[in-house]
Design an enzyme around this catalytic site. Structure first.
Site, PDB file in Angstrom:
ATOM      1  N   ARG A 112       0.845  -1.190   0.000  1.00  0.00           N
ATOM      2  CA  ARG A 112       0.000   0.000   0.000  1.00  0.00           C
ATOM      3  C   ARG A 112       0.880   1.239   0.000  1.00  0.00           C
ATOM      4  O   ARG A 112       1.859   1.314   0.757  1.00  0.00           O
ATOM      5  CB  ARG A 112      -0.936   0.022   1.212  1.00  0.00           C
ATOM      6  CG  ARG A 112      -2.062  -0.995   1.164  1.00  0.00           C
ATOM      7  CD  ARG A 112      -3.050  -0.679   0.042  1.00  0.00           C
ATOM      8  NE  ARG A 112      -4.131  -1.657  -0.033  1.00  0.00           N
ATOM      9  CZ  ARG A 112      -4.114  -2.741  -0.799  1.00  0.00           C
ATOM     10  NH1 ARG A 112      -3.041  -2.998  -1.539  1.00  0.00           N
ATOM     11  NH2 ARG A 112      -5.145  -3.558  -0.827  1.00  0.00           N
ATOM     12  N   ALA A 141      -9.461  27.422   6.631  1.00  0.00           N
ATOM     13  CA  ALA A 141      -8.843  26.137   6.966  1.00  0.00           C
ATOM     14  C   ALA A 141      -7.383  26.183   6.572  1.00  0.00           C
ATOM     15  O   ALA A 141      -6.970  27.004   5.755  1.00  0.00           O
ATOM     16  CB  ALA A 141      -9.556  24.987   6.248  1.00  0.00           C
ATOM     17  N   LEU A 186      -3.229  23.903   7.051  1.00  0.00           N
ATOM     18  CA  LEU A 186      -2.408  22.785   7.494  1.00  0.00           C
ATOM     19  C   LEU A 186      -1.962  22.945   8.945  1.00  0.00           C
ATOM     20  O   LEU A 186      -1.789  24.065   9.442  1.00  0.00           O
ATOM     21  CB  LEU A 186      -1.158  22.678   6.622  1.00  0.00           C
ATOM     22  CG  LEU A 186      -1.372  22.397   5.138  1.00  0.00           C
ATOM     23  CD1 LEU A 186      -0.053  22.525   4.398  1.00  0.00           C
ATOM     24  CD2 LEU A 186      -1.974  21.020   4.929  1.00  0.00           C
ATOM     25  N   GLU A 211      -7.109  34.098   6.911  1.00  0.00           N
ATOM     26  CA  GLU A 211      -7.941  34.021   5.725  1.00  0.00           C
ATOM     27  C   GLU A 211      -9.141  34.953   5.759  1.00  0.00           C
ATOM     28  O   GLU A 211      -9.676  35.298   4.697  1.00  0.00           O
ATOM     29  CB  GLU A 211      -8.415  32.577   5.510  1.00  0.00           C
ATOM     30  CG  GLU A 211      -7.267  31.617   5.248  1.00  0.00           C
ATOM     31  CD  GLU A 211      -7.718  30.274   4.727  1.00  0.00           C
ATOM     32  OE1 GLU A 211      -8.948  30.038   4.646  1.00  0.00           O
ATOM     33  OE2 GLU A 211      -6.848  29.442   4.383  1.00  0.00           O
ATOM     34  N   GLU A 253      -4.100  11.752   6.284  1.00  0.00           N
ATOM     35  CA  GLU A 253      -4.573  13.096   6.613  1.00  0.00           C
ATOM     36  C   GLU A 253      -5.804  13.035   7.516  1.00  0.00           C
ATOM     37  O   GLU A 253      -6.789  12.356   7.213  1.00  0.00           O
ATOM     38  CB  GLU A 253      -4.932  13.889   5.354  1.00  0.00           C
ATOM     39  CG  GLU A 253      -5.416  15.291   5.686  1.00  0.00           C
ATOM     40  CD  GLU A 253      -5.905  16.070   4.468  1.00  0.00           C
ATOM     41  OE1 GLU A 253      -6.183  17.262   4.626  1.00  0.00           O
ATOM     42  OE2 GLU A 253      -6.020  15.472   3.382  1.00  0.00           O
ATOM     43  N   GLU A 287      -4.269  32.542  -2.259  1.00  0.00           N
ATOM     44  CA  GLU A 287      -5.022  33.258  -1.230  1.00  0.00           C
ATOM     45  C   GLU A 287      -5.040  34.774  -1.440  1.00  0.00           C
ATOM     46  O   GLU A 287      -5.772  35.473  -0.743  1.00  0.00           O
ATOM     47  CB  GLU A 287      -4.427  32.944   0.146  1.00  0.00           C
ATOM     48  CG  GLU A 287      -4.485  31.461   0.510  1.00  0.00           C
ATOM     49  CD  GLU A 287      -3.872  31.184   1.878  1.00  0.00           C
ATOM     50  OE1 GLU A 287      -3.214  32.105   2.408  1.00  0.00           O
ATOM     51  OE2 GLU A 287      -4.049  30.069   2.388  1.00  0.00           O
TER      52      GLU A 287
END
Length: 217
Positions: free
Chosen positions: A54, A93, A95, A114, A137, A160
């Site tokens: 995997r 949102a 990381l 943001e 994640e 952004e």
């Protein structure tokens, strides 16, 4: 003749369980030097079956913010997303890329960066794995209320730089999700969870903002 019936689970029985199968070998087969890397694992099933391979996209995780005003309007930003070729409406949102940063502080930082917004009331709305068959994640989506304008703004770059801020009634966001018009996963999960909480147990019954997060802790 016997008939097998599915197992029904209620209450505390509805929970994912942590489990780790033996990995006979593991190697990083690709590293971008930026956000992600790809790890190739050789996995040994617990029943002694055939070993299989995997590839895992290793990701630092992320936080998202469902920010609601007193009229339950949701704060959104519109951002270009190159991999899918869309400009998406999304909650603030980002990381978890600051070493040692508390999850709530990361969410507060993203809300400020943001949307130039602060919040006084924070709660955990929902935790999720974004694509557990492909990546590790994990995202934590917070509910933020008692909003106010931040005294300073963040100098945004790249995708952004031209983000638009949008306010929309939560009921309309939910309707757009169900109509297939909104696609960002943090928005989809966050809006539906907020709507379920608002019309169910209530926001005051959500988990505290500093609740444990087993997927990341």
């Amino acid at each position: 003749m016997t008939t097998d019936h599915p197992v029904l689970r209620f209450g505390a029985g509805l929970a994912d369980s942590r489990e780790s199968w033996e990995v006979s070998s593991s190697e990083v087969v690709h590293s971008t030097g930026r956000v992600i890397s790809v790890r190739r694992d050789q996995i040994v099933p617990p029943d002694g079956g055939e070993t299989f391979t995997r590839d895992v996209v290793v990701h630092p995780g992320a936080v998202g913010v469902v920010a609601l005003d007193p009229d339950n309007r949701m704060l959104l930003v519109r951002q270009y997303r190159h991999p899918v070729g869309y400009r998406l409406l999304e909650p603030p949102a980002g990381l978890l890329d600051v070493t040692g940063e508390a999850y709530q502080l990361g969410a507060e930082r993203e809300l400020w960066e943001e949307a130039a917004t602060k919040a006084a009331d924070w709660r955990v709305l929902v935790d999720a794995f974004t694509s557990p068959g492909l990546t590790n994640e994990a995202v934590r989506i917070f509910l933020a209320r008692e909003l106010s304008e931040a005294p300073e703004t963040y100098d945004r770059l790249h995708e952004e730089a031209d983000m638009e801020t949008v306010w929309a009634p939560l009921v309309d966001v939910v309707g757009a999700v169900l109509a297939g018009d909104l696609h960002n996963p943090i928005l989809v999960m966050g809006a539906l969870a907020a709507w379920a909480a608002l019309n169910g147990p209530g926001f005051d019954n959500l988990r505290p903002a500093d609740s444990p997060w087993p997927a990341k802790d």
